[in-house]
Each structure stands twice: as C-alpha cells, then as structure tokens.
Write a protein that holds these residues in place. Sequence first.
Motif, mmCIF file in Angstrom:
data_model
loop_
_atom_site.group_PDB
_atom_site.id
_atom_site.type_symbol
_atom_site.label_atom_id
_atom_site.label_comp_id
_atom_site.label_asym_id
_atom_site.label_seq_id
_atom_site.Cartn_x
_atom_site.Cartn_y
_atom_site.Cartn_z
ATOM 1 N N UNK A 1 26.759 -11.825 -13.064
ATOM 2 C CA UNK A 1 26.488 -10.369 -12.938
ATOM 3 C C UNK A 1 25.146 -9.987 -13.912
ATOM 4 N N UNK A 2 24.780 -10.598 -14.738
ATOM 5 C CA UNK A 2 23.539 -10.271 -15.481
ATOM 6 C C UNK A 2 22.495 -10.673 -14.590
ATOM 7 N N UNK A 3 22.385 -11.708 -13.848
ATOM 8 C CA UNK A 3 21.545 -11.983 -12.573
ATOM 9 C C UNK A 3 21.427 -10.804 -11.409
ATOM 10 N N UNK A 4 22.774 -10.371 -11.157
ATOM 11 C CA UNK A 4 22.570 -9.628 -9.977
ATOM 12 C C UNK A 4 22.225 -8.275 -10.473
ATOM 13 N N UNK A 5 22.589 -7.996 -11.568
ATOM 14 C CA UNK A 5 22.365 -6.481 -12.078
ATOM 15 C C UNK A 5 20.869 -6.334 -12.195
ATOM 16 N N UNK A 6 20.266 -7.491 -12.805
ATOM 17 C CA UNK A 6 18.639 -7.434 -13.176
ATOM 18 C C UNK A 6 18.201 -7.560 -11.532
ATOM 19 N N UNK A 7 18.440 -8.090 -10.506
ATOM 20 C CA UNK A 7 17.951 -8.040 -9.381
ATOM 21 C C UNK A 7 18.032 -6.803 -8.719
ATOM 22 N N UNK A 8 19.003 -6.055 -8.963
ATOM 23 C CA UNK A 8 19.216 -4.663 -8.494
ATOM 24 C C UNK A 8 18.359 -3.792 -9.334
ATOM 25 N N UNK A 9 17.880 -4.045 -10.550
ATOM 26 C CA UNK A 9 17.134 -3.096 -11.406
ATOM 27 C C UNK A 9 15.770 -3.365 -10.844
ATOM 28 N N UNK A 10 15.282 -4.660 -10.623
ATOM 29 C CA UNK A 10 13.869 -4.925 -9.969
ATOM 30 C C UNK A 10 13.743 -4.228 -8.585
ATOM 31 N N UNK A 11 14.736 -4.196 -7.759
ATOM 32 C CA UNK A 11 14.441 -3.620 -6.237
ATOM 33 C C UNK A 11 14.938 -1.938 -6.672
ATOM 34 N N UNK A 12 15.079 -1.511 -7.705
ATOM 35 C CA UNK A 12 15.753 -0.268 -7.697
ATOM 36 C C UNK A 12 17.089 0.309 -6.694
ATOM 37 N N UNK A 13 17.783 -0.770 -6.851
ATOM 38 C CA UNK A 13 19.046 -0.352 -5.852
ATOM 39 C C UNK A 13 20.320 0.126 -6.745
ATOM 40 N N UNK A 14 20.198 1.350 -7.075
ATOM 41 C CA UNK A 14 21.174 2.061 -7.786
ATOM 42 C C UNK A 14 22.491 2.122 -7.204
ATOM 43 N N UNK A 15 22.677 2.191 -6.105
ATOM 44 C CA UNK A 15 23.914 2.346 -5.408
ATOM 45 C C UNK A 15 24.778 0.989 -5.342
ATOM 46 N N UNK A 16 23.939 -0.022 -4.881
ATOM 47 C CA UNK A 16 24.394 -1.262 -5.007
ATOM 48 C C UNK A 16 24.672 -1.927 -6.437
ATOM 49 N N UNK A 17 23.795 -1.591 -7.477
ATOM 50 C CA UNK A 17 24.565 -1.944 -8.879
ATOM 51 C C UNK A 17 25.768 -1.426 -9.219
ATOM 52 N N UNK A 18 26.021 0.007 -9.013
ATOM 53 C CA UNK A 18 27.140 0.643 -9.078
ATOM 54 C C UNK A 18 28.182 -0.030 -8.612
ATOM 55 N N UNK A 19 27.955 -0.376 -7.419
ATOM 56 C CA UNK A 19 29.013 -1.093 -6.457
ATOM 57 C C UNK A 19 29.381 -2.467 -7.376
ATOM 58 N N UNK A 20 28.367 -3.291 -7.556
ATOM 59 C CA UNK A 20 28.549 -4.787 -8.183
ATOM 60 C C UNK A 20 29.179 -4.275 -9.626
ATOM 61 N N UNK A 21 28.872 -3.163 -10.463
ATOM 62 C CA UNK A 21 29.422 -3.051 -11.687
ATOM 63 C C UNK A 21 30.931 -2.723 -11.604
ATOM 64 N N UNK A 22 31.319 -2.191 -10.570
ATOM 65 C CA UNK A 22 32.727 -1.673 -10.462
ATOM 66 C C UNK A 22 33.388 -3.142 -9.992
ATOM 67 N N UNK A 23 32.891 -3.809 -8.919
ATOM 68 C CA UNK A 23 33.493 -5.103 -8.452
ATOM 69 C C UNK A 23 33.802 -6.116 -9.654
ATOM 70 N N UNK A 24 32.619 -6.039 -10.648
ATOM 71 C CA UNK A 24 32.553 -7.032 -11.715
ATOM 72 C C UNK A 24 33.968 -6.808 -12.538
ATOM 73 N N UNK A 25 34.390 -5.384 -12.839
ATOM 74 C CA UNK A 25 35.241 -5.100 -13.648
ATOM 75 C C UNK A 25 36.662 -5.158 -12.988
ATOM 76 N N UNK A 26 36.731 -4.477 -11.721
ATOM 77 C CA UNK A 26 37.998 -4.325 -10.949
ATOM 78 C C UNK A 26 38.453 -5.262 -10.113
ATOM 79 N N UNK A 27 37.458 -6.270 -9.649
ATOM 80 C CA UNK A 27 37.973 -7.212 -8.751
ATOM 81 C C UNK A 27 37.782 -8.579 -9.391
ATOM 82 N N UNK A 28 36.885 -8.952 -10.416
ATOM 83 C CA UNK A 28 36.917 -10.079 -10.833
ATOM 84 C C UNK A 28 37.431 -10.072 -12.432
ATOM 85 N N UNK A 29 37.872 -8.980 -12.913
ATOM 86 C CA UNK A 29 38.114 -8.878 -14.427
ATOM 87 C C UNK A 29 37.022 -9.149 -15.407
ATOM 88 N N UNK A 30 35.849 -8.920 -14.875
ATOM 89 C CA UNK A 30 34.529 -9.278 -15.895
ATOM 90 C C UNK A 30 34.466 -8.307 -16.854
#
Length: 419
Positions: A251-280
């Motif tokens: 998820x460090x890689x994923x969120x860095x990619x989102x940051x480079x592309x300016x994908x705030x909505x996608x990053x929010x979804x990944x952040x929630x997925x990380x904590x709620x789905x995969x318990x990271x």
Amino acid sequence: MVRRDDGVLFKPNTFTFPPLISVCGKSGDLLLGQEWHGQAVKVGVDTSLHVENALIHMYAACGSNDVAWKVFDEMSVRDLVSWNSMVDGYVKVCDMGSAHGLFDRMPERNVVSWNVLMKGYLDGKNPGLVLKLFRTMVRTGVIWNDTTVVSVVTACGRSCRLKEGRSVHGSLIRMSVNVSLIIGTALIDMYSKCGIPDVAQVIFNRMLVKNLVCWNAMISGQSIYGNAKHGLWLFDKMVERGKFIPDEASYVGVLCGCARLGLLADAKNHFLEMTDVYNVKPNFAHYWCMANLYASHGLVDDAIKFLKNMPVDVNMSPQSSTWAGLLGSCRFNGNMTVGERIAEALIKDDPLNHSYHVLLIVIYAVSGRWEDVSRMKCLMMERGFSVPGFSLVELTQIVNGLEVGDKWEDSISKLYEHG
C-alpha cells in the motif's frame, strides 16, 4: 551421565552440545544457553572447537558480545567459523568498527566472511562501502554467491550506481546463472531505483516464481519511479489472482502511485480497503501520502486534520519508511510552504510530540533552510527532546543528492534507503 527417555544412560560428548546451544542462539534464549554452557563445562567439553564456536554464535546472537569475545579470546585454536561468528556478532549490534577491525585481522577469509561484513554496511546505510568491499573481494579471487549478489545489487540500487549494477547482472548472464527469486527481486529493486523500471519489468515478467516481496518491488518500482498507472494495474492484478494478501509495503506503493497521479478518491478507497478489508495497520508513510494528496487538491486543512487523527502509536521513527514518503511528497508538490504549514500545525496541536518536530526539521532541510534546521534543533534541546540521529552534514548530503527533474521520483528514490 545423563538418562535418556528410554532409560539408557549415556555420557554427553563434544557432538551433544553444539546443536543444543545453537538452538538457544536461534531462539534468543540466553538463560538456557548459559545452562548448556555450564553443562558443557561440567562434562569437560567446553574447550572443544565445535562447542566454542556454538557458544560464540549463541552469545553473539543473544546480544552478549562481551561473553562471546571472552570465549573467542580464550580459544587455543580458531577456525573460519570462529572468526566469522565473532565478526557477525559485532555486525548484529551495529559495531562496524570492531567488526571491520576483526575482519582485517583474520588469517584467512571465505565468501561468508565478506558477506557478513557487506551485510553490516548495507544494514548500516553505507552502500558505498559494500561496493568497495565487493571490488576488493573480487580482486582477491574469492568466488561470490547469491548472498553476495543480493547485497551488491541492493547497494547499487540504494546509491543509484547503475553501471555497477548492470555489470553484476551482466556477469550473471555470462555465467549462465539461474536468477533466483531473491536475486530477481533485488535486480527489480535496483533497476527501478536507478530510473529504469522498464528493465525491471522485463525481469519481473520472466520470473517463473514470484512472492509478495517480488510483487511489492515491482508495484513500487512502477508506482514511484516509472509508470504509476501500470503500478496500480499491477496491484489490481496481484489482488485479482488472490495468491497473495497485500501488506503495508504494497500500500505504500499504491498510495505513492495515487499521489503521483493526483487520485484522491482512489487513494481514499485504497486506504479504507487496507484497514477494513486486509486489516493492515497504516504507518506514517501511508498517512503522509494521504495528507499530501489532500494538500495537492488545495485541501490543506483536511490534510492537517488527517494527520492529527493518526493513532499515537504510529511508527514515525527515522528508521521507518516514513522519510521517503515525507520528502517525496514535499518535492512532488514543489510547495515547501504547505509541508511547513502542516508540520507547524501538528506541533501547535501537540507541542510535546517529538516526531512532529523531526518532521519540520526534514522539511526545512529539503528546502535548504539550514538556519531553520539549526533553530529547530536548538528548540528541541530546550524542550528536552532528543535531537534526530542524523547530523546536519547527513541532511545536506541527502538534499544535495536530490535531482531537480521529476521531483517525486528523484526525492523518493534517494530517500527510500533512509526510511
């Protein structure tokens, strides 16, 4: 005499104790190891070479280098295992001065001797010395192995020495060496950090066996240094296959990619997925990437609020992966004022938080504001905080190493090793 489980009496010998003592070293059970040491003394086999070597390894593995050295120093006969175990003991506690000093005194060395010392310098964030040792090793005629290659290739990636990394890779090809999983992953990481993620992708595609670490290396390689869209696609492909569960590195890689592309909505979804789905559990790198995305969309107050809501136990130590995300974010946005504002707001909200002060120091360093760096260090000392482990010289070297081109890739590639 000792009674076995079947009732038979036998006398322990020099072959009895080494495996028992070695197990204590692997498990870190110093007390049990000391008990076996005492038993070896009682039986009279404590001065056997194999027993002494096992004792050195056990004490060193358990952090008791003073006792390990006493055993080593009192040995009447030493072999390569004795010397290597003692050097490794110093490496494990990051005492590279003693480790290298003992290495220089060795009457003979094998590839293990060189690998132990190189790994120590690699772990100590000194890739230049790793490569210097490797060159010396090659000149002495010692044949390297997979462990050597991984250390050297990793050092090339961390110091962006593409020419040497390619040379080692070329040697592997000329020698028709099968690239193992660990070597392949190291090559992916090296080529990515040296700015050639396309070559890393070719290596990744040709690998028949991949694990989560390998996938993470390629996801980060593309997301941070190459084609961020492809990095996010790789992450989706890995999740889709269902063989590996994403971890915090994914998820460090994923969120860095989102940051480079300016994908705030996608990053929010990944952040929630990380904590709620995969318990990271998110670390500071994840929080900072999210804060950077909010700030890049003009939502600075939301960025500050997001960081303020971090759990108090989130790792913000300089040894964690946070500084890559921190400095990369600041350089990517090209707006130090935003980073400074966020850090100052955090300090104002929690003036006793050591980590927030360190944050502001690094932000000042990246913008070349060395007087402010010194001022903040003085302020920290006045408030009774420990000053960051890196010196002003080290900060200068970090910043001077950052290129002026694509700010996100350049800064994060140089700082990833400091994380």
